[in-house]
Design a protein around this motif. Structure first.
Motif, PDB file in Angstrom:
ATOM      1  N   ALA A  55      69.544  62.226  34.242  1.00  0.00           N
ATOM      2  CA  ALA A  55      69.809  61.039  35.060  1.00  0.00           C
ATOM      3  C   ALA A  55      71.262  60.615  34.883  1.00  0.00           C
ATOM      4  O   ALA A  55      71.900  60.981  33.894  1.00  0.00           O
ATOM      5  CB  ALA A  55      68.884  59.904  34.637  1.00  0.00           C
ATOM      6  N   PRO A  56      71.778  59.820  35.816  1.00  0.00           N
ATOM      7  CA  PRO A  56      73.128  59.282  35.647  1.00  0.00           C
ATOM      8  C   PRO A  56      73.156  58.187  34.581  1.00  0.00           C
ATOM      9  O   PRO A  56      72.108  57.654  34.177  1.00  0.00           O
ATOM     10  CB  PRO A  56      73.480  58.724  37.028  1.00  0.00           C
ATOM     11  N   LEU A  57      74.341  57.845  34.141  1.00  0.00           N
ATOM     12  CA  LEU A  57      74.529  56.881  33.056  1.00  0.00           C
ATOM     13  C   LEU A  57      73.846  55.546  33.321  1.00  0.00           C
ATOM     14  O   LEU A  57      73.281  54.937  32.421  1.00  0.00           O
ATOM     15  CB  LEU A  57      76.032  56.663  32.814  1.00  0.00           C
ATOM     16  N   ASP A  58      73.868  55.091  34.555  1.00  0.00           N
ATOM     17  CA  ASP A  58      73.314  53.771  34.879  1.00  0.00           C
ATOM     18  C   ASP A  58      71.870  53.824  35.396  1.00  0.00           C
ATOM     19  O   ASP A  58      71.367  52.843  35.928  1.00  0.00           O
ATOM     20  CB  ASP A  58      74.208  53.058  35.887  1.00  0.00           C
ATOM     21  N   ALA A  59      71.187  54.941  35.196  1.00  0.00           N
ATOM     22  CA  ALA A  59      69.821  55.108  35.701  1.00  0.00           C
ATOM     23  C   ALA A  59      68.846  54.150  35.023  1.00  0.00           C
ATOM     24  O   ALA A  59      69.020  53.770  33.868  1.00  0.00           O
ATOM     25  CB  ALA A  59      69.356  56.538  35.484  1.00  0.00           C
ATOM     26  N   ASP A  60      67.828  53.788  35.755  1.00  0.00           N
ATOM     27  CA  ASP A  60      66.756  52.959  35.232  1.00  0.00           C
ATOM     28  C   ASP A  60      65.719  53.888  34.596  1.00  0.00           C
ATOM     29  O   ASP A  60      64.868  54.448  35.286  1.00  0.00           O
ATOM     30  CB  ASP A  60      66.138  52.135  36.359  1.00  0.00           C
ATOM     31  N   VAL A  61      65.849  54.093  33.286  1.00  0.00           N
ATOM     32  CA  VAL A  61      64.911  54.945  32.553  1.00  0.00           C
ATOM     33  C   VAL A  61      64.221  54.110  31.473  1.00  0.00           C
ATOM     34  O   VAL A  61      64.769  53.106  31.017  1.00  0.00           O
ATOM     35  CB  VAL A  61      65.623  56.172  31.922  1.00  0.00           C
ATOM     36  N   PRO A  62      63.021  54.499  31.074  1.00  0.00           N
ATOM     37  CA  PRO A  62      62.298  53.730  30.059  1.00  0.00           C
ATOM     38  C   PRO A  62      63.060  53.681  28.734  1.00  0.00           C
ATOM     39  O   PRO A  62      63.679  54.666  28.330  1.00  0.00           O
ATOM     40  CB  PRO A  62      60.989  54.499  29.886  1.00  0.00           C
ATOM     41  N   GLU A  63      63.017  52.531  28.088  1.00  0.00           N
ATOM     42  CA  GLU A  63      63.655  52.359  26.785  1.00  0.00           C
ATOM     43  C   GLU A  63      62.631  51.854  25.781  1.00  0.00           C
ATOM     44  O   GLU A  63      61.635  51.235  26.157  1.00  0.00           O
ATOM     45  CB  GLU A  63      64.810  51.366  26.879  1.00  0.00           C
ATOM     46  N   SER A  83      76.615  62.740  28.805  1.00  0.00           N
ATOM     47  CA  SER A  83      76.974  64.036  28.240  1.00  0.00           C
ATOM     48  C   SER A  83      78.190  64.597  28.961  1.00  0.00           C
ATOM     49  O   SER A  83      78.272  64.590  30.189  1.00  0.00           O
ATOM     50  CB  SER A  83      75.814  65.018  28.369  1.00  0.00           C
ATOM     51  N   LEU A  84      79.128  65.112  28.173  1.00  0.00           N
ATOM     52  CA  LEU A  84      80.315  65.764  28.721  1.00  0.00           C
ATOM     53  C   LEU A  84      80.259  67.271  28.506  1.00  0.00           C
ATOM     54  O   LEU A  84      81.239  67.972  28.709  1.00  0.00           O
ATOM     55  CB  LEU A  84      81.584  65.176  28.092  1.00  0.00           C
ATOM     56  N   GLY A  85      79.110  67.755  28.053  1.00  0.00           N
ATOM     57  CA  GLY A  85      78.913  69.186  27.838  1.00  0.00           C
ATOM     58  C   GLY A  85      79.227  69.589  26.401  1.00  0.00           C
ATOM     59  O   GLY A  85      79.793  68.825  25.638  1.00  0.00           O
ATOM     60  N   ALA A  86      78.844  70.791  26.068  1.00  0.00           N
ATOM     61  CA  ALA A  86      79.084  71.316  24.711  1.00  0.00           C
ATOM     62  C   ALA A  86      80.547  71.705  24.556  1.00  0.00           C
ATOM     63  O   ALA A  86      81.202  72.122  25.495  1.00  0.00           O
ATOM     64  CB  ALA A  86      78.192  72.517  24.462  1.00  0.00           C
ATOM     65  N   GLY A  87      81.003  71.583  23.312  1.00  0.00           N
ATOM     66  CA  GLY A  87      82.363  72.062  23.001  1.00  0.00           C
ATOM     67  C   GLY A  87      83.315  71.001  23.102  1.00  0.00           C
ATOM     68  O   GLY A  87      84.347  70.689  23.020  1.00  0.00           O
TER      69      GLY A  87
END
Length: 87
Positions: A55-63, A83-87
Motif C-alpha cells: 500500500a502507499p504511505l498514506d493508505a488506510d490499513v489496520p493498526e 520502503s525504498l528497496g533493498a541496498g
C-alpha cells in the motif's frame, strides 16, 4: 509500493510478559492482511511490532490498538515508513 507500520509500547512496571502476550493476541481487522508481521522485545520492557503492507504511505490499513493504561507505562509510539528497496 510497500509501507511499514511500527508500533512500540513500554510495559508498566512488572507487566512486560502481559504486554507481550496481549500484543500477540491482537488481530488486525480489515479487508486486507499484512504482507508480514514481526514482534520484537527490547530492554526497558519495550515491545515493538512491525507490519508490512502492499500500500502507499498514506493508505488506510489496520493498526494495532492501544493497550489498557494498566499495561503501558506511556502512550504507544507509532511510525510509518515507505520502503525504498533493498541496498
Amino acid at each position: 509500493m510497500t509501507v511499514a507500520l511500527m508500533w512500540e509500547a513500554r510495559a508498566a512496571e512488572g507487566r512486560a510478559a502481559e504486554l507481550l502476550a496481549w500484543v500477540r493476541e491482537q488481530r488486525l481487522d480489515g479487508e486486507r492482511a499484512p504482507l508480514r508481521r514481526e514482534t520484537f522485545a527490547a530492554s526497558g520492557d519495550r515491545v515493538l511490532v512491525i507490519t508490512w503492507w502492499d500500500a502507499p504511505l498514506d493508505a488506510d490499513v489496520p493498526e494495532l490498538p492501544d493497550p489498557s493504561p494498566e499495561l503501558a507505562a506511556r502512550p504507544v509510539h507509532r511510525w510509518r515508513f515507505e520502503s525504498l528497496g533493498a541496498g
